[in-house]
Scaffold this motif. Structure first.
Motif, PDB file in Angstrom:
ATOM      1  N   GLU A  90      31.968  34.142  43.371  1.00  0.00           N
ATOM      2  CA  GLU A  90      32.308  32.859  43.983  1.00  0.00           C
ATOM      3  C   GLU A  90      32.609  33.056  45.454  1.00  0.00           C
ATOM      4  O   GLU A  90      33.399  33.929  45.820  1.00  0.00           O
ATOM      5  N   ALA A  91      31.991  32.207  46.279  1.00  0.00           N
ATOM      6  CA  ALA A  91      32.151  32.338  47.725  1.00  0.00           C
ATOM      7  C   ALA A  91      33.611  32.159  48.108  1.00  0.00           C
ATOM      8  O   ALA A  91      34.301  31.296  47.568  1.00  0.00           O
ATOM      9  N   GLY A  92      34.092  33.001  49.007  1.00  0.00           N
ATOM     10  CA  GLY A  92      35.445  32.861  49.529  1.00  0.00           C
ATOM     11  C   GLY A  92      36.538  33.308  48.576  1.00  0.00           C
ATOM     12  O   GLY A  92      37.713  33.144  48.870  1.00  0.00           O
ATOM     13  N   ARG A  93      36.172  33.854  47.398  1.00  0.00           N
ATOM     14  CA  ARG A  93      37.217  34.246  46.449  1.00  0.00           C
ATOM     15  C   ARG A  93      37.153  35.737  46.139  1.00  0.00           C
ATOM     16  O   ARG A  93      37.526  36.182  45.047  1.00  0.00           O
ATOM     17  N   GLU A  94      36.676  36.508  47.083  1.00  0.00           N
ATOM     18  CA  GLU A  94      36.570  37.951  46.923  1.00  0.00           C
ATOM     19  C   GLU A  94      37.916  38.533  46.473  1.00  0.00           C
ATOM     20  O   GLU A  94      38.955  38.208  47.062  1.00  0.00           O
ATOM     21  N   PHE A  95      37.924  39.314  45.396  1.00  0.00           N
ATOM     22  CA  PHE A  95      39.119  40.021  44.902  1.00  0.00           C
ATOM     23  C   PHE A  95      40.148  39.093  44.246  1.00  0.00           C
ATOM     24  O   PHE A  95      41.293  39.472  44.043  1.00  0.00           O
ATOM     25  N   ALA A  96      39.759  37.847  43.917  1.00  0.00           N
ATOM     26  CA  ALA A  96      40.738  36.921  43.327  1.00  0.00           C
ATOM     27  C   ALA A  96      40.897  37.127  41.823  1.00  0.00           C
ATOM     28  O   ALA A  96      41.618  36.381  41.165  1.00  0.00           O
ATOM     29  N   GLY A  97      40.245  38.162  41.255  1.00  0.00           N
ATOM     30  CA  GLY A  97      40.368  38.446  39.822  1.00  0.00           C
ATOM     31  C   GLY A  97      39.134  37.965  39.073  1.00  0.00           C
ATOM     32  O   GLY A  97      38.700  36.831  39.248  1.00  0.00           O
ATOM     33  N   ALA A 141      43.585  40.238  39.963  1.00  0.00           N
ATOM     34  CA  ALA A 141      43.485  39.894  41.382  1.00  0.00           C
ATOM     35  C   ALA A 141      43.956  41.072  42.230  1.00  0.00           C
ATOM     36  O   ALA A 141      44.987  41.691  41.944  1.00  0.00           O
ATOM     37  N   LEU A 142      43.191  41.399  43.265  1.00  0.00           N
ATOM     38  CA  LEU A 142      43.576  42.443  44.220  1.00  0.00           C
ATOM     39  C   LEU A 142      43.799  41.800  45.588  1.00  0.00           C
ATOM     40  O   LEU A 142      43.539  42.407  46.618  1.00  0.00           O
ATOM     41  N   ASP A 143      44.246  40.544  45.567  1.00  0.00           N
ATOM     42  CA  ASP A 143      44.567  39.898  46.839  1.00  0.00           C
ATOM     43  C   ASP A 143      46.016  39.426  46.767  1.00  0.00           C
ATOM     44  O   ASP A 143      46.794  39.935  45.969  1.00  0.00           O
ATOM     45  N   ARG A 144      46.357  38.442  47.553  1.00  0.00           N
ATOM     46  CA  ARG A 144      47.750  38.006  47.582  1.00  0.00           C
ATOM     47  C   ARG A 144      48.187  37.363  46.271  1.00  0.00           C
ATOM     48  O   ARG A 144      49.371  37.132  46.063  1.00  0.00           O
ATOM     49  N   ASP A 145      47.251  37.055  45.383  1.00  0.00           N
ATOM     50  CA  ASP A 145      47.600  36.484  44.082  1.00  0.00           C
ATOM     51  C   ASP A 145      47.912  37.547  43.035  1.00  0.00           C
ATOM     52  O   ASP A 145      48.095  37.206  41.862  1.00  0.00           O
ATOM     53  N   SER A 146      47.945  38.805  43.409  1.00  0.00           N
ATOM     54  CA  SER A 146      48.263  39.854  42.430  1.00  0.00           C
ATOM     55  C   SER A 146      49.517  39.474  41.645  1.00  0.00           C
ATOM     56  O   SER A 146      50.526  39.072  42.231  1.00  0.00           O
ATOM     57  N   CYS A 184      34.066  47.294  44.225  1.00  0.00           N
ATOM     58  CA  CYS A 184      35.284  46.875  43.513  1.00  0.00           C
ATOM     59  C   CYS A 184      35.209  45.387  43.164  1.00  0.00           C
ATOM     60  O   CYS A 184      35.640  44.965  42.087  1.00  0.00           O
ATOM     61  N   GLY A 185      34.656  44.597  44.073  1.00  0.00           N
ATOM     62  CA  GLY A 185      34.603  43.149  43.865  1.00  0.00           C
ATOM     63  C   GLY A 185      33.642  42.731  42.760  1.00  0.00           C
ATOM     64  O   GLY A 185      33.690  41.592  42.301  1.00  0.00           O
ATOM     65  N   ALA A 186      32.773  43.652  42.308  1.00  0.00           N
ATOM     66  CA  ALA A 186      31.840  43.271  41.244  1.00  0.00           C
ATOM     67  C   ALA A 186      32.615  42.868  39.996  1.00  0.00           C
ATOM     68  O   ALA A 186      32.201  41.992  39.250  1.00  0.00           O
ATOM     69  N   CYS A 187      33.743  43.500  39.751  1.00  0.00           N
ATOM     70  CA  CYS A 187      34.573  43.142  38.597  1.00  0.00           C
ATOM     71  C   CYS A 187      35.773  42.296  39.000  1.00  0.00           C
ATOM     72  O   CYS A 187      36.213  41.458  38.234  1.00  0.00           O
ATOM     73  N   HIS A 188      36.314  42.542  40.187  1.00  0.00           N
ATOM     74  CA  HIS A 188      37.586  41.911  40.563  1.00  0.00           C
ATOM     75  C   HIS A 188      37.414  40.549  41.238  1.00  0.00           C
ATOM     76  O   HIS A 188      38.361  40.041  41.820  1.00  0.00           O
ATOM     77  N   THR A 189      36.207  39.969  41.200  1.00  0.00           N
ATOM     78  CA  THR A 189      35.964  38.676  41.833  1.00  0.00           C
ATOM     79  C   THR A 189      35.449  37.701  40.768  1.00  0.00           C
ATOM     80  O   THR A 189      34.604  38.080  39.958  1.00  0.00           O
ATOM     81  N   PRO A 190      35.953  36.455  40.761  1.00  0.00           N
ATOM     82  CA  PRO A 190      35.434  35.492  39.785  1.00  0.00           C
ATOM     83  C   PRO A 190      33.968  35.163  40.073  1.00  0.00           C
ATOM     84  O   PRO A 190      33.538  35.233  41.229  1.00  0.00           O
ATOM     85  N   ARG A 191      33.221  34.821  39.010  1.00  0.00           N
ATOM     86  CA  ARG A 191      31.790  34.526  39.173  1.00  0.00           C
ATOM     87  C   ARG A 191      31.490  33.080  38.825  1.00  0.00           C
ATOM     88  O   ARG A 191      32.178  32.477  38.005  1.00  0.00           O
ATOM     89  N   ASN A 192      30.457  32.538  39.443  1.00  0.00           N
ATOM     90  CA  ASN A 192      30.060  31.163  39.161  1.00  0.00           C
ATOM     91  C   ASN A 192      29.097  31.125  37.971  1.00  0.00           C
ATOM     92  O   ASN A 192      28.797  32.154  37.361  1.00  0.00           O
ATOM     93  N   ALA A 193      28.592  29.932  37.655  1.00  0.00           N
ATOM     94  CA  ALA A 193      27.753  29.762  36.464  1.00  0.00           C
ATOM     95  C   ALA A 193      26.471  30.567  36.537  1.00  0.00           C
ATOM     96  O   ALA A 193      25.837  30.833  35.527  1.00  0.00           O
TER      97      ALA A 193
END
Ligand code: HEC
Ligand code: HEC
Ligand code: HEC
Length: 435
Positions: A218-225, A235-240, A204-213
């Motif tokens: 991005e480390a520590g931002r799993e599921f942040a959108g 975002a599938l975390d508290r930032d939904s 799920c996190g392959a799409c729902h997690t931001p990526r770096n360059a």
């Protein structure tokens, strides 16, 4: 922006590659085997593998549009270029027919092909590395008993030096945390099952997690959108941003049927995820819902009451006459083309199931999904012939879609205005990725 993104990435990759090269770059070939006979596999194991393959969405990336299942050729658009899903049918020459179970396990766990070449992380082995050996054996049994198809995947479209696979050793050194999922003893079996699936095979996190360059999560931002093929994976975390908070039951409905009446209909790249999940038993869907609900900090118990709809936005605001005219035009398009389905009181057979003041797409930090729904329409989750909403790409100009989207945001969501709508509409229309 796009170009510097890639150039910076390439330089970094080169530097990282140089460091990682010596340590990891060389991987041995695993000897080819005779394609195993069907009888070599246990029926129950094959059936288990089928469910796991559905959870892993393997079909999606390994089947060309209109092509034979698993025969490869699906063009996966990434910010770095196009990578094609390969042929994973048991054809000995163009597929994985000569791969041993160990070669398959190594590909899933370490992203290394049978001949020792590093694989691109477009193949989500940074998630699949969490899969247990037992589940890998079942997946192998399932794939090796599919119909072999002779088909060569088209060449990837990647800039130099990314075509040089040993560089990927550096990427892995930096970003690949290999290893099976380790259950958290403090949590229930159901939570652990959900975490194992969501973080591993179902990626799920392959799409729902931001990526770096460099295209890594991005480390520590799993599921942040994050983004997937131009769509925003919220975002599938508290930032939904969902106007009605998600609950475990709502997540279950959404993943099981593609519809949650208080939130959304699964569209874009989420639609095939849900279609594939239809082969997965309720218990596994519930486990994933339990885990995701926990990450979101979802309230226990029944869904909270939806918020009162915001009052209709005044047509003209202090912003001046021009703004008022734009809003007037947008409101007129809405009344003519959209209200039948999106306002209560219209003919029942047309009523959209999710009221727009609850629709998550209008509440997100960016307009990607709202624009794509308006341009391309919304399919039914089971991909039946009749779309839920027609696309308006041919009926409306970019400027009209931009005005309409701005108006919908004000009318139905309390969020701040979206920027650069017209550019985003042009991008969505051309199918170019937003990321
Ligand atoms: C998001 C897209 C995506 C998904 C989902 C995906 N793959 Fe892949 N896979 C790829 C791409 C792209 C490649 C090619 C990578 C490369 O060329 O380096 C690949 C390569 C592979 C390979 C190596 C084949 C070879 O010939 O080198 C195997 C094995 C594989 N995938 C198995 C699977 C299985 C099993 C699943 C489901 C559990 C799966 N993949 C799901 C995109 C995907
Ligand atoms: C291939 C990329 C991809 C994968 C894999 C994926 N998603 Fe999604 N997901 C999306 C996109 C894109 C959307 C937005 C769809 C829309 O607006 O209709 C979305 C929407 C959602 C939503 C609705 C969120 C909201 O607030 O509207 C939920 C919940 C969700 N996904 C859960 C999951 C779970 C759980 C998994 C793993 C089982 C998963 N997704 C795997 C791309 C993906
Ligand atoms: C034939 C009925 C119909 C018409 C006409 C229609 N829609 Fe929709 N629309 C739907 C349905 C059904 C959905 C999907 C379920 C939902 O969100 O209720 C939807 C979804 C949406 C979404 C949310 C997508 C998501 O996944 O969150 C937006 C935004 C939207 N429509 C805007 C519009 C606009 C703007 C127009 C007019 C230009 C329009 N619709 C015309 C039926 C319609």
């Amino acid at each position: 922006m796009r170009v510097s993104h890639i150039a910076g990435g390439v330089l970094l990759a080169a530097a990282a590659g140089a460091a990682g090269f010596a340590v990891l770059a060389w991987q041995p070939e695993i000897e080819p085997v005779e394609p195993p006979a069907r009888a070599a596999f246990d029926q129950a194991e094959i059936a288990e593998g089928a469910k796991l393959a559905a959870l892993g969405n393997c079909l999606q990336c390994h089947t060309a549009p209109g092509g034979k299942p698993f025969a490869g050729g699906y063009p996966l658009e990434t910010p770095f270029g196009t990578i094609h899903g390969t042929n994973i049918t048991p054809d000995p020459e163009t597929g994985i027919g000569t791969w041993s179970a160990e070669a398959f396990r190594r590909a899933m766990a370490e992203g290394v092909g049978r001949s020792g070449e590093h694989l691109y992380p477009g193949f989500p082995y940074d998630h699949f590395t969490r899969v247990t050996d037992r589940d890998n054996r079942a997946l192998y049994a399932y794939l090796m008993t599919r119909e072999p198809v002779r088909a060569e995947a088209p060449p990837n479209r990647l800039p130099l030096p990314l075509t040089f696979r040993p560089l990927l050793a550096g990427w892995k050194l930096l970003f690949l945390e290999a290893g099976e999922y380790r259950p958290d003893p403090e949590r229930s079996d159901e939570w652990n099952r959900g975490a194992y699936l969501a973080e591993g095979l179902a990626h799920c996190g392959a799409c729902h997690t931001p990526r770096n360059a460099l295209g890594a999560r991005e480390a520590g931002r799993e599921f942040a959108g994050g983004f997937s093929e131009g769509w925003y994976a919220p975002a599938l975390d508290r930032d939904s941003a969902a106007p009605v908070p998600w609950t475990r039951d709502a997540l279950f409905d959404y993943l099981r049927t593609g519809v949650s009446e208080d939130h959304a209909v699964a569209s874009g790249p989420m639609a095939p995820v849900v279609r594939n999940l239809s082969d997965v038993p309720d218990a596994d869907i519930r486990a994933i819902a339990t885990y995701v609900a926990d990450r979101m900090g979802a309230p226990d118990g029944p869904a909270p009451a939806p918020p009162a709809p915001p009052p209709p936005a005044p047509v003209a605001r202090a912003g001046g006459e021009e703004r008022g005219q734009e809003q007037g035009r947008a409101a007129a398009i809405y009344a003519g083309a959209c209200a039948t389905c999106h306002e209560p009181g219209g003919p029942l057979q047309f009523q959209a199931p999710v009221a727009l003041d609850r629709a998550t797409s209008l509440a997100q930090p960016n307009p990607s999904n709202a624009i794509r729904a308006i341009l391309h329409g919304v399919e039914t989750p089971d991909a039946a012939a009749q779309p839920l909403m027609p696309g308006f790409a041919n009926a409306l100009t970019d400027a009209q879609v931009a005005e309409l989207t701005a108006w919908l945001r004000t009318r139905f969501s309390g969020g701040p205005a979206w920027d650069d709508l017209e550019a985003e509409v042009a991008e969505a229309r051309s199918g170019r990725s937003a990321e």
